[in-house]
Design a protein around this motif. Structure first.
Motif, short mmCIF file in Angstrom:
data_model
loop_
_atom_site.label_atom_id
_atom_site.label_comp_id
_atom_site.label_asym_id
_atom_site.label_seq_id
_atom_site.Cartn_x
_atom_site.Cartn_y
_atom_site.Cartn_z
N VAL A 126 0.85 -1.18 0.00
CA VAL A 126 0.00 0.00 0.00
C VAL A 126 0.89 1.24 0.00
CG1 VAL A 126 -1.77 1.25 1.31
CG2 VAL A 126 -1.81 -1.23 1.23
N TYR A 127 0.51 2.23 -0.81
CA TYR A 127 1.28 3.48 -0.87
C TYR A 127 1.12 4.21 0.45
CZ TYR A 127 2.62 8.20 -2.14
OH TYR A 127 3.21 9.41 -2.17
N LYS A 128 2.24 4.61 1.00
CA LYS A 128 2.24 5.34 2.26
C LYS A 128 2.70 6.76 1.98
CE LYS A 128 3.98 4.71 6.82
NZ LYS A 128 4.98 4.07 7.63
N ASN A 129 1.90 7.72 2.36
CA ASN A 129 2.22 9.11 2.10
C ASN A 129 3.47 9.50 2.88
OD1 ASN A 129 1.94 11.62 1.06
ND2 ASN A 129 0.35 12.30 2.49
N PRO A 130 4.52 9.99 2.19
CA PRO A 130 5.76 10.33 2.91
C PRO A 130 5.59 11.59 3.76
CG PRO A 130 5.96 10.90 0.61
CD PRO A 130 4.64 10.20 0.76
N GLN A 131 6.30 11.60 4.86
CA GLN A 131 6.32 12.77 5.73
C GLN A 131 7.37 13.75 5.22
OE1 GLN A 131 4.12 13.19 8.09
NE2 GLN A 131 3.24 11.15 7.81
N PRO A 132 7.31 15.01 5.61
CA PRO A 132 8.30 15.98 5.11
C PRO A 132 9.73 15.63 5.49
CG PRO A 132 6.45 17.10 6.13
CD PRO A 132 6.25 15.64 6.38
N TRP A 133 9.93 14.91 6.57
CA TRP A 133 11.29 14.59 7.01
C TRP A 133 11.81 13.26 6.46
CZ3 TRP A 133 7.10 15.27 10.28
CH2 TRP A 133 6.49 14.11 10.70
N ASP A 134 10.99 12.56 5.67
CA ASP A 134 11.43 11.28 5.09
C ASP A 134 12.46 11.52 3.99
OD1 ASP A 134 9.80 9.86 6.75
OD2 ASP A 134 8.20 9.60 5.28
N GLN A 135 13.51 10.69 4.00
CA GLN A 135 14.55 10.83 2.99
C GLN A 135 14.09 10.24 1.65
OE1 GLN A 135 18.17 8.87 4.02
NE2 GLN A 135 19.28 9.63 2.24
N PHE A 136 13.42 9.11 1.68
CA PHE A 136 12.99 8.44 0.45
C PHE A 136 11.54 8.82 0.14
CE2 PHE A 136 10.97 4.68 -1.54
CZ PHE A 136 11.65 4.72 -2.73
N ARG A 137 11.31 9.27 -1.08
CA ARG A 137 9.96 9.63 -1.51
C ARG A 137 9.57 8.74 -2.68
NH1 ARG A 137 8.10 13.89 1.08
NH2 ARG A 137 9.61 15.25 2.07
N PRO A 138 8.70 7.76 -2.44
CA PRO A 138 8.32 6.85 -3.53
C PRO A 138 7.46 7.56 -4.57
CG PRO A 138 7.00 6.40 -1.58
CD PRO A 138 8.02 7.44 -1.19
N GLU A 139 7.52 7.03 -5.78
CA GLU A 139 6.71 7.58 -6.86
C GLU A 139 5.24 7.29 -6.60
OE1 GLU A 139 6.10 6.79 -11.61
OE2 GLU A 139 8.04 6.35 -10.69
N LYS A 140 4.40 8.26 -6.85
CA LYS A 140 2.97 8.07 -6.63
C LYS A 140 2.41 7.17 -7.72
CE LYS A 140 2.51 12.43 -4.33
NZ LYS A 140 2.92 13.76 -4.65
#
Length: 172
Positions: A151-165
């Motif tokens: 399941v896609y998890k919405n990244p937080q502003p402090w997350d280093q890795f941002r998965p593609e939507k």
């Protein structure tokens, strides 16, 4: 006749005089699952693992027939194929031999693709050279992936890795 519990309908769109959509009703029950933002049931931490799926493959064999079905976690069986169906039975020499399992895998894969299911959770662990292994091989050759994406998890502003939507299309 094979069983299809739900298929996809075109969404209802209402237009006003300026030809812009004012309301959009999505009548596709699997839309959130296809976009990977729908809920997956987790169960409790004390239960045995293997409950985290949207669609699961089940194969049941008896002395006379073989049944393969795709089960939705909420709605139950969605797509089903049996070797006892008239169209399959007339083409098979035996309803429980290796070729029956292979052809059942091809037929179920085609029905899944027609219904719009391309990813299925499978917890079957076949032995090498068994009928189930050949069924799964033909099922995968039919265009079905035997593992569901997370399941896609919405990244937080402090997350280093941002998965593609998953709902955005990027063209190169």
């Amino acid at each position: 006749m094979f069983a299809l519990k739900y298929c996809f309908m075109k969404p209802l769109v209402r237009f006003n005089s300026s030809s812009a959509a004012t309301e959009f009703f999505n009548r596709n029950p699997r839309n959130l699952e296809r976009m990977r933002i729908g809920r997956k049931p987790d169960g409790y931490h004390l239960e045995k693992p293997g409950r985290k799926f949207w669609h699961k493959l089940e194969v049941k064999g008896s002395n006379r027939t073989v049944t393969a079905q795709v089960v939705h976690y909420l709605n139950g069986p969605v797509v089903e194929a049996k070797t006892s169906e008239w169209a399959l039975r007339k083409q098979l020499y035996s309803m429980v031999d290796t070729s029956a399992y292979m052809n059942l895998g091809r037929v179920l894969a085609q029905r899944c693709l027609e219904c719009g299911i391309s990813e299925i959770y499978c917890d079957l662990k076949p032995q090498e050279g068994s009928k189930i292994e050949k069924f799964l091989k033909e099922f995968e050759n039919g265009g079905i992936n035997l593992s569901e994406l997370d399941v896609y998890k919405n990244p937080q502003p402090w997350d280093q890795f941002r998965p593609e939507k998953p709902w955005e299309v990027t063209e190169e």
